[in-house]
Design a protein around this motif. Sequence first.
Motif, PDB file in Angstrom:
ATOM      1  N   SER A  45       0.852  -1.181   0.000  1.00  0.00           N
ATOM      2  CA  SER A  45       0.000   0.000   0.000  1.00  0.00           C
ATOM      3  C   SER A  45       0.887   1.230   0.000  1.00  0.00           C
ATOM      4  N   GLY A  46       0.344   2.338  -0.402  1.00  0.00           N
ATOM      5  CA  GLY A  46       1.126   3.566  -0.461  1.00  0.00           C
ATOM      6  C   GLY A  46       2.001   3.554  -1.703  1.00  0.00           C
ATOM      7  N   GLU A  47       2.700   4.680  -1.913  1.00  0.00           N
ATOM      8  CA  GLU A  47       3.483   4.817  -3.126  1.00  0.00           C
ATOM      9  C   GLU A  47       4.845   5.400  -2.809  1.00  0.00           C
ATOM     10  N   GLY A  48       5.757   5.091  -3.665  1.00  0.00           N
ATOM     11  CA  GLY A  48       7.068   5.723  -3.586  1.00  0.00           C
ATOM     12  C   GLY A  48       7.724   5.510  -2.238  1.00  0.00           C
ATOM     13  N   PHE A  49       8.171   6.626  -1.679  1.00  0.00           N
ATOM     14  CA  PHE A  49       8.889   6.522  -0.424  1.00  0.00           C
ATOM     15  C   PHE A  49       7.983   6.135   0.736  1.00  0.00           C
ATOM     16  N   ALA A  50       6.674   6.347   0.571  1.00  0.00           N
ATOM     17  CA  ALA A  50       5.753   6.039   1.667  1.00  0.00           C
ATOM     18  C   ALA A  50       5.150   4.643   1.542  1.00  0.00           C
ATOM     19  N   THR A  51       5.712   3.823   0.673  1.00  0.00           N
ATOM     20  CA  THR A  51       5.200   2.467   0.475  1.00  0.00           C
ATOM     21  C   THR A  51       5.252   1.661   1.775  1.00  0.00           C
TER      22      THR A  51
END
Lengths: 393, 309, 329
Positions: free
Chosen positions: A290-296
């Motif tokens: 879940s989440g994307e990029g650095f906040a995955t």
Amino acid sequence: MNRTLLRWTVPAAAAVAVVAAATIPTLASADSPELPDRTPEELAAAVVEAEPVPMSGSAVYTARLGLPEIPAQMTGGADPLNLLSGSSTIRMWTDAEGRSRVSLLGTTSEYSVVTDGPEAWTYASSSHQVVHLTLGPDAQEHLADAEAEHAAAEAAGTLPTPQDLAQQLLERAEEHADVTVGDAVVVAGRAAYQVVVTPTDDGTLVDRVVVAVDGETLVPLSVQVWSTEATNAPALELAYTDVSFSAPSDAALTFSTPSGAEVTEKVVELGDLDAAPEHTGDVPDGVTVSGEGFATVVERSGGDLEALLTGDPAAVADELDHPLGGGPGEELFGDMGGGTELDRAALYEQLTTPVDGGRLLSSTLLSVLVTDDGRILVGAVPGETLLEAAGLA
Amino acid sequence: MSRGEALETGPATVAPAAAATTPAAAAREDAEVRATRGAFGRLLRSELRLVLGRRRTQLLVLLLALVPVLVGTIVRATVDSAFSGQGPGFIERVSGNGLFLVVTALFLCLPLLLPLGVSIAAADAVAGEASAGTLRYLLVVPVGRGRLLAAKAIAALTLVVVAIALVTAAALVTGWVYFGYGDLDLLSGQSVSAAAGFARMLGVAGYVALSLTGLLAVGLFFSTLTEVPIGVIAATVVVSILSNVLDSLPQVEAIHPFLLSHHWFDFAEFLRAEVSWSLLGQGLLVQLAWVAVFGSLAWARFTTADITS
Amino acid sequence: MTPTATRPDGALDGGAVGAPVVRSEGLTKRFRNGQVAVDGIDLEVPRGAVYGFLGPNGSGKTTTIRMLLGLVQATAGRAWLLGEPMPDGGARVLPRVGALVEGPAFQPYLSGRANLERLDAVDASAPRRTSARRIGDALERVGLAAAARKPYRQYSLGMKQRLGLAAALLRPRELLVLDEPTNGLDPQGTREVRHLVRELAGEGATILVSSHLLSEIDQVCTHVGVMRQGRLLVQGPRDALGTADAAQVVVTTEPGSLAQARETFARLGLEETAVDGEVVAARLGAVALADVAPALVAAGVPVLGLEIRRPTLEDLFVELTGQGFDVSG
Ligand SMILES: Nc1ncnc2c1ncn2[C@@H]1O[C@H](COP(=O)(O)OP(=O)(O)O)[C@@H](O)[C@H]1O
Ligand SMILES: [Mg+2]
């Protein structure tokens, strides 16, 4: 009386000279060198797509993750676990043709990873143990040559080099971060561009990533990962202190088993490799992202629950070994499975704190949540985010 | 206080009482003999004889040299037992190659025993002389305070070097007798010939000796501050321990590279495939800085201090 | 600060020639704890003198000597040895000065001889060739030749003191500074030291000898300086010090002639005549000593004994201070 005073000016002068000698080089390197202009995109692309070059160098790795220091007695010498906190020195040699050696230096020990094409060895001097890794037949079959070259080393648990770390971080930078070019700096005596990567998502613990790229060869010379939680020093820093762009000697790149060393043979199967799912674009069973990029945030269930509950840390380490998400977390914790025999239960206790429904590891860059029902959540996000994602908050 | 006969066989340097002005003239003439050549060498030899000739010192050095003998014997005795291959430093390698006994012994001596030896050498040099009261007699001989301090520093350093040389020699002999020499496995897994390994061990010993110069300078400075040698020993040992403690605190990371003991264990460079001379040089530069600062502090203090002991 | 010198007509040239061998001007030492150990003293030791530097324990003698030898820095004032300023001239002048400061001190585990060898090796200007001979001679001179090979730690107090003196005599000296050389010695040892001092003085050396025991020095010194609480109370030739007419003449005679002797004394103008047993004593005053005996003989007094009693330094000290000679703060 006057003469007495005069005498004491000598040590004062000596002290001033010493302080000057210690600080002037750092001041001098603070001067911004001249380099031709390049765009951020150009630089980021150059780093990501860079072909390896023959080189050797020493790098200093410093982690200020807010984790307790792991005492040297606990790891018994140079061990990848040392990378969790404090400073370590790493030396590397590569001929850019599939042969390389990366060594983590301990006070009186060394942990080396030597790669020769599809073969790899690790050698821990403190335990005098060799692990010899070769690719299994199906892995050999499924992997392209270039991938095969990295596969064994990856399975061995690589030691970070500025190049690898920078590459991993910049790979996903374009989509999820702003890339700018800062003032040129001097790293390891060389003029370097500074590429600053600032995540667009503010849900992550990563404030920015600063990569210094050699002005001449475009090889990354240093990587700093700054946390939103500590602003006075980078939470993670890996920088060359000296580099040489000439082909290293054969002696440095070949591995011969030291006499009397205990050798463990390990065949790497396709399933052991992180690379496999990534490259096929699938997410393995039991893993949700879940989440994307650095906040995955990566959630993995169905691990060896029993072992986890009884606190078998090897299992935890194994779990930590394969989270997706990239970023510094993987690099960092990917190594926890290294072959040493320290008391991992104690380490697990030491690193994590109990929370409602599980145990949480919080560092300035990465959080790991192990829930009582056997799920593991990992992400470069605050602990609360993981608790929310796990439905525990 | 001479008795009659002593008077008659009186020294030739003392003129007969009748020629009342002669001794004065003789004294003046005698003093004209300018600082004879090699005077510093004479002073230094005398200091060395004093330092190395002292029973207590010899005993201490001998005890230090027993460390490798003891460790070697223990390893030898337990080579087939469950304890084999356990212990600090390179002890698990010793049974395979006697050369490793050198690093093992120095590794074991470096944290405490060698700093203690350095502290004793420094304490004896000035504070010991002051507490015995002999300092005032040396200075009215006369001898320049700077020269005396230099001779004492060199003698103390020699003592440290001799101690390390003896430990090394004892380790080499013990290692050879018990385990023999072989190709030396380096920390990186590569190996070098026994001859190259032997040379590397000498490098280790030399580096360890030079690494202790900073602490010696600190000890000498303490030695000029007091007449109590035991105080100097305590203070110097505390400094070395403090340095180790600070070196292990990540909070003061910024000062780590400048700490006295930070580079002590860099002798391990000699066991790596590519010896990083720049790192060793850095370690020696740090020692040089400490020597410069504390050596000049000791000089400033000693050349201006009131000798009231 | 000028010392409260009571020397008559400031005469100092008791047989001395040339500039003083030891001189100081306003020499002062204030220790870091605030204690003023020496308080502005002006020393003057003429060439050839045996200068008794006297004072109770703690009066500042050793501190003064330390300043003269350059061991301690003066807080104020200046000092010269053999005409050279101290401590700057130390390297030039100290080879000509032998010193014993606050008792002997040597390395306990070295033999007496090895200790002297060490001191000689330290001496940059000492001729190396003659080292062994000079050391042997010095040991011989103080009577230590037999014990030269024994470790210093086995020496008796007297032997230690002798070794200290031997160290001071390693080279021919123009000046000897001996701080309490009789400390810890038995009466025989004390006598020997006195003898040695006389002998050295006879050879032409100037000697500055300190003591807190007045009687020990009284008999050898030609000059005296008296310290009390850091101040130099008085200095000058021994004979010129104190009230010169304080000397007593004492005559021993037969019991029957006592009255006659008294009468004769009175006639000569002697005062404070006192009879004690068979002895008649009186203050000599201004009367010439040479006149006393003929007068007694002329008066028919059988002179069984005649003696002159000069006031001791102890008397002098009490006279100067009105106090006893005890430890000063
Ligand atoms: N190092 C010192 N620090 C402080 N006071 C001192 C020191 N040495 C001597 N004194 C003091 O100075 C005074 C004179 O001492 P000293 O010169 O030894 O006397 P003396 O030799 O006449 O017995 C004494 O009161 C003594 O306590
Ligand atoms: Mg005294």
